[in-house]
Design an enzyme around this catalytic site. Structure first.
Site, PDB file in Angstrom:
ATOM      1  N   PRO A   2       0.803  -1.211   0.000  1.00 45.49           N
ATOM      2  CA  PRO A   2       0.000   0.000   0.000  1.00 45.49           C
ATOM      3  C   PRO A   2       0.839   1.265   0.000  1.00 45.49           C
ATOM      4  O   PRO A   2       1.735   1.427   0.816  1.00 45.49           O
ATOM      5  CB  PRO A   2      -0.805  -0.105   1.303  1.00 45.49           C
ATOM      6  CG  PRO A   2      -0.436  -1.414   1.913  1.00 45.49           C
ATOM      7  CD  PRO A   2       0.833  -1.843   1.304  1.00 45.49           C
ATOM      8  N   GLU A   3       0.514   2.126  -0.924  1.00 42.96           N
ATOM      9  CA  GLU A   3       1.085   3.468  -0.931  1.00 42.96           C
ATOM     10  C   GLU A   3       0.043   4.406  -0.336  1.00 42.96           C
ATOM     11  O   GLU A   3      -0.993   3.947   0.146  1.00 42.96           O
ATOM     12  CB  GLU A   3       1.453   3.869  -2.371  1.00 42.96           C
ATOM     13  CG  GLU A   3       2.410   2.884  -3.022  1.00 42.96           C
ATOM     14  CD  GLU A   3       2.821   3.291  -4.427  1.00 42.96           C
ATOM     15  OE1 GLU A   3       2.990   4.492  -4.675  1.00 42.96           O
ATOM     16  OE2 GLU A   3       2.957   2.407  -5.274  1.00 42.96           O
ATOM     17  N   HIS A  92      -1.065 -16.699   7.332  1.00 45.73           N
ATOM     18  CA  HIS A  92      -0.584 -15.312   7.316  1.00 45.73           C
ATOM     19  C   HIS A  92      -1.530 -14.304   7.966  1.00 45.73           C
ATOM     20  O   HIS A  92      -1.337 -13.112   7.814  1.00 45.73           O
ATOM     21  CB  HIS A  92      -0.246 -14.845   5.896  1.00 45.73           C
ATOM     22  CG  HIS A  92       0.624 -15.781   5.138  1.00 45.73           C
ATOM     23  ND1 HIS A  92       1.841 -16.225   5.629  1.00 45.73           N
ATOM     24  CD2 HIS A  92       0.459 -16.398   3.947  1.00 45.73           C
ATOM     25  CE1 HIS A  92       2.380 -17.062   4.763  1.00 45.73           C
ATOM     26  NE2 HIS A  92       1.557 -17.196   3.738  1.00 45.73           N
ATOM     27  N   ARG A 111       4.290 -11.571   3.418  1.00 47.38           N
ATOM     28  CA  ARG A 111       5.744 -11.398   3.412  1.00 47.38           C
ATOM     29  C   ARG A 111       6.301 -10.871   4.727  1.00 47.38           C
ATOM     30  O   ARG A 111       7.510 -10.842   4.922  1.00 47.38           O
ATOM     31  CB  ARG A 111       6.155 -10.473   2.263  1.00 47.38           C
ATOM     32  CG  ARG A 111       6.012 -11.166   0.920  1.00 47.38           C
ATOM     33  CD  ARG A 111       6.293 -10.230  -0.215  1.00 47.38           C
ATOM     34  NE  ARG A 111       7.709  -9.980  -0.376  1.00 47.38           N
ATOM     35  CZ  ARG A 111       8.199  -9.204  -1.336  1.00 47.38           C
ATOM     36  NH1 ARG A 111       7.401  -8.603  -2.171  1.00 47.38           N
ATOM     37  NH2 ARG A 111       9.484  -9.029  -1.441  1.00 47.38           N
ATOM     38  N   ARG A 153      21.250  17.374  -6.114  1.00 51.40           N
ATOM     39  CA  ARG A 153      20.992  15.936  -5.983  1.00 51.40           C
ATOM     40  C   ARG A 153      21.078  15.282  -7.355  1.00 51.40           C
ATOM     41  O   ARG A 153      20.455  15.737  -8.314  1.00 51.40           O
ATOM     42  CB  ARG A 153      19.605  15.684  -5.368  1.00 51.40           C
ATOM     43  CG  ARG A 153      19.442  16.227  -3.957  1.00 51.40           C
ATOM     44  CD  ARG A 153      20.251  15.426  -2.944  1.00 51.40           C
ATOM     45  NE  ARG A 153      19.795  14.055  -2.842  1.00 51.40           N
ATOM     46  CZ  ARG A 153      18.899  13.640  -1.969  1.00 51.40           C
ATOM     47  NH1 ARG A 153      18.368  14.471  -1.117  1.00 51.40           N
ATOM     48  NH2 ARG A 153      18.530  12.380  -1.926  1.00 51.40           N
TER      49      ARG A 153
END
Length: 273
Positions: A2-3, A92, A111, A153
């Site tokens: 998820p972002e 899980h 994971r 940068r």
DNA sequence: ACTGGATCCTGACTGC
DNA sequence: TGCAGTCAGGATCCAG
């Protein structure tokens, strides 16, 4: 997984389902997430009434007491699902928050790159302590700030905006999508872009994030809402996952390159800046 | 300061 | 059908 838009979607649903209810009991089946789960705190501090659910970048804050919150990061594959209390756990399903009225909020993470930590203090303090950058939707940020921070940068612009210390919440999908909308090549060194380019980038980012939140986030493989439903933004992705397919603007094939170990998709014609 | 590489872990998919 | 290899939406640590 998820972002920012996915975490925001979860936050809104948890606010609806959790705020004001009481967590009666917590069952931890596997405490081995990215950081050890604070099992003793969870078992010793229930029942507890949830005060609020907040978000900064990809972090979710479940306010427990006045000065204490659980800080959740869902990593790549973490997620919450709200179920009837007696639903048997599957593989899980690591943590259960047993609520009032026969429901359980279940944390699932194949994971185990996610984390659930304890934080005593304000959200602001957590953000400062962990040197997390501003949230694009909640904090007063703009293209000028990014422009100033990017001087000298050399990292690719895509890597720069995915750096959580620069801005919080942008992962691989939304970095690719934003750069396409802004017409910026993902490999361009961050320090070489003009102030105008950063303003275009910022406008694109806010637009992409808001539209995705409206669509309920992106479901590619693992992401589900807490009610089990999926997001729909994947239908609107312009470049992510579309290598070789024609660009929606110019019909030339979308390219795929690797930047700092992350797959990046872009249109070589439309993204020239 | 910046960069590339390795690492944590499992599952889905591909090609032989 | 099995097996090995590759790839995933993340983030941190380490060496150069």
């Amino acid at each position: 997984m998820p972002e920012l838009p996915e975490v925001e979607t979860i936050r809104r649903q948890l606010t609806k389902n959790l705020a004001g209810t009481t967590i009666q009991r917590v069952v931890v089946r596997n405490p081995h997430l990215r950081y050890p789960v604070p099992v003793n705190f969870l078992t010793d501090n229930v029942p507890a009434r949830v005060r609020s659910i907040q978000r900064h970048g990809k972090h979710l804050f479940i306010e427990w007491d006045k000065n204490t919150c659980l800080v959740v990061h869902m990593g790549m594959t973490g997620g919450f699902i709200l179920l009837p209390e007696w639903t048997p756990p599957e593989k899980h399903d690591h943590i259960d928050f047993i609520l009032d009225k026969g429901h359980v909020l279940r944390y699932h993470d194949p994971r185990r790159f996610g984390s659930i930590r304890l934080h005593r203090g304000t959200i602001k303090e957590f953000v400062q302590l962990n040197r997390i950058g501003p949230d694009p939707l909640n904090d007063p940020v703009n293209g000028d700030l990014l422009f100033n921070r990017s001087r000298k940068r050399k990292v690719p612009i895509k890597t720069f905006i995915m750096n959580q210390r620069v801005i919080a919440g942008i992962g691989n999908i939304y970095a690719c999508e934003t750069l396409f909308v802004a017409g910026i090549h993902p490999a361009k060194p961050a320090g070489s872009l003009s102030a105008e380019a950063y303003n275009a980038l910022w406008k694109a980012l806010i637009r992409v994030l808001n539209i995705s939140i409206q669509a309920g986030g992106t479901t590619i493989r693992d992401f589900h809402h807490s009610d089990g439903k999926i997001g729909y933004y994947q239908q609107k992705l312009r470049v992510y996952g579309r290598a070789g397919l024609p660009c929606f603007q110019c019909h030339q094939p979308i390219h795929k390159i690797t930047l700092q170990q992350r797959t990046s998709y872009y249109c070589p014609v439309c993204q020239h800046e």
